[in-house]
Design an enzyme around this catalytic site. Structure first.
Site, PDB file in Angstrom:
ATOM      1  N   ILE A 128       0.838  -1.199   0.000  1.00 22.89           N
ATOM      2  CA  ILE A 128       0.000   0.000   0.000  1.00 22.89           C
ATOM      3  C   ILE A 128       0.876   1.253   0.000  1.00 22.89           C
ATOM      4  O   ILE A 128       0.419   2.336  -0.319  1.00 22.89           O
ATOM      5  CB  ILE A 128      -0.960   0.065   1.220  1.00 22.89           C
ATOM      6  CG1 ILE A 128      -0.178   0.126   2.537  1.00 22.89           C
ATOM      7  CG2 ILE A 128      -1.949  -1.071   1.216  1.00 22.89           C
ATOM      8  CD1 ILE A 128      -1.001   0.643   3.704  1.00 22.89           C
ATOM      9  N   ASP A 129       2.172   1.099   0.370  1.00 21.42           N
ATOM     10  CA  ASP A 129       3.042   2.275   0.501  1.00 21.42           C
ATOM     11  C   ASP A 129       3.465   2.857  -0.847  1.00 21.42           C
ATOM     12  O   ASP A 129       3.926   4.002  -0.914  1.00 21.42           O
ATOM     13  CB  ASP A 129       4.303   1.914   1.296  1.00 21.42           C
ATOM     14  CG  ASP A 129       3.989   1.337   2.659  1.00 21.42           C
ATOM     15  OD1 ASP A 129       2.910   1.654   3.192  1.00 21.42           O
ATOM     16  OD2 ASP A 129       4.813   0.572   3.185  1.00 21.42           O
TER      17      ASP A 129
END
Ligand code: F6P
Length: 361
Positions: free
Chosen positions: A139-140
């Site tokens: 998700i980063d």
């Protein structure tokens, strides 16, 4: 290629099941390969009981599901595994057991779905003679060599939705609402959700902030009649001359440090400096959960099929990636050489500033 393994490593994220489904379908339909699902990331390679055949039935209905049907962990590394001996934590190399298990189960190659940490371990496996291909997950969005990782889009949707919700309550109560989002050392989630969610202040690790600048921005809004403000703080953001807020690790239990607490710090300081009511929302693991967005389902499926094609062509050591609108591949080595961070003088930061958003500098 007769039998391939597949594992999901590191923190989970929406879209993992879409990739698993893509790999299983791509391998079985048309190619007739067998697929072995390896449970709990690299830990599963240490224990044959954690390896199970995956059929088309196993992946039916999983496309809209968050998480990973295989389980994962963001701790295990078979090349330096933490074990307790006589009450003490020691680091041992368990790669011999991993290689023996792969051989016993007749696994010809492995698809590793993971972020920077998992792909580093994947390369070590490759150096021990195991054919590997990678799929970029996090998700980063901090992996190089792919325009975007799967999971990021869903996390952004969650963060933007939360900002929309915070707006109404901030306005009703004339408060400064600080929302802390994930992203580790990269500010992608904070910056993009902040722009999409109409934030007034965005704090990212790539731009150390000055508290006075944040207060100036909020004060200016107050003078113009807006009695509330929305601040998005990336968990890795930190004040100029200060340090990151670390909750735990790194130690034997946490391979990497766990960030968190900057939202609380900013809310307290700003509240005191401006004598305003402030509140903090730490979005936390909500960003990693839930059903993947349309974009992530599609990207995950495309990555899964690409991984199978890479194996078929003997393109080991490669990672599927997105370039523009096309799915391509790059050597894993290139993707993990450093983190992909926000360019502090790039277009997206400039855009935010031209929109009147303060970045605390
Ligand atoms: O890398 C994904 C991520 O969600 C980061 O944004 C966050 O810092 C970290 O994982 C949290 O990890 P854990 O699930 O161990 O708390």
């Amino acid at each position: 290629m007769k039998r391939i393994g597949i594992l999901t490593g590191g923190g989970d994220c929406p879209g993992l099941n879409a990739v698993i489904r893509g790999v299983v379908k791509g391998a079985i339909i048309g190619r007739g390969w067998e697929v072995v699902g390896i449970e709990d990331g690299f830990d599963g390679l240490l224990d044959q009981k954690k390896m199970r055949g995956l059929t088309l039935d196993d992946v039916r209905g999983i496309l809209p599901r968050g998480g990973t049907i295989l389980g994962t962990t963001n701790r295990g590394n078979p090349f330096s595994s933490a074990v307790e001996r006589n009450g003490r934590i020691e680091t041992v190399d368990l790669s011999a057991r991993v290689l023996a298990n792969i051989k016993k189960r007749c696994i010809d190659a492995i698809v590793v779905i993971g972020g920077e940490g998992s792909l580093k371990i994947a390369l070590e496996l490759m150096n021990h003679g195991i054919p590997i291909v990678g799929v970029p997950k996090t998700i980063d969005n901090d992996l190089l060599e792919t325009d975007v990782t799967f999971g990021y889009n869903t996390a952004l949707e969650t963060a933007t939705d939360a900002l929309d919700k915070l707006h109404s309550t901030a306005e009703s109560h004339h408060r400064v609402m600080v929302m802390e989002v994930m992203g580790r050392y990269a500010g992608w989630i904070a910056l993009e959700s902040g722009i999409a969610g109409g934030a007034d202040v965005i704090l990212i690790p790539e731009i150390p902030f000055d508290l006075q600048r944040i207060c100036d921005a909020i004060e200016q809004r107050r003078r113009r009649g807006s009695r509330f403000s929305i601040v998005v703080a990336a968990e890795g953001a930190f004040p100029r001359g200060g340090g990151r807020r670390v909750k735990a690790g790194p130690d034997a239990r946490h391979a990497v440090e766990r960030l968190g607490g900057i939202g609380e710090f900013v809310a307290k300081e700003v509240g005191e400096l401006l004598d305003m009511d402030t509140r903090v929302t730490v979005l936390g693991h909500l960003q990693r959960g839930g059903s993947p967005s349309t974009f992530d389902r599609c990207l995950g499926s495309r990555f899964g099929i690409k991984a199978v094609e890479l194996l078929e062509d003997g393109n080991f050591g490669q990672m599927a990636c997105l370039k523009g609108r096309e799915i391509r591949s790059v050597p894993i080595e290139r993707a993990i050489r450093k983190l992909k961070l926000v360019n502090a003088s790039g277009e997206m930061v400039t855009c935010a500033e031209e929109l009147g958003i303060a970045l605390g500098r």
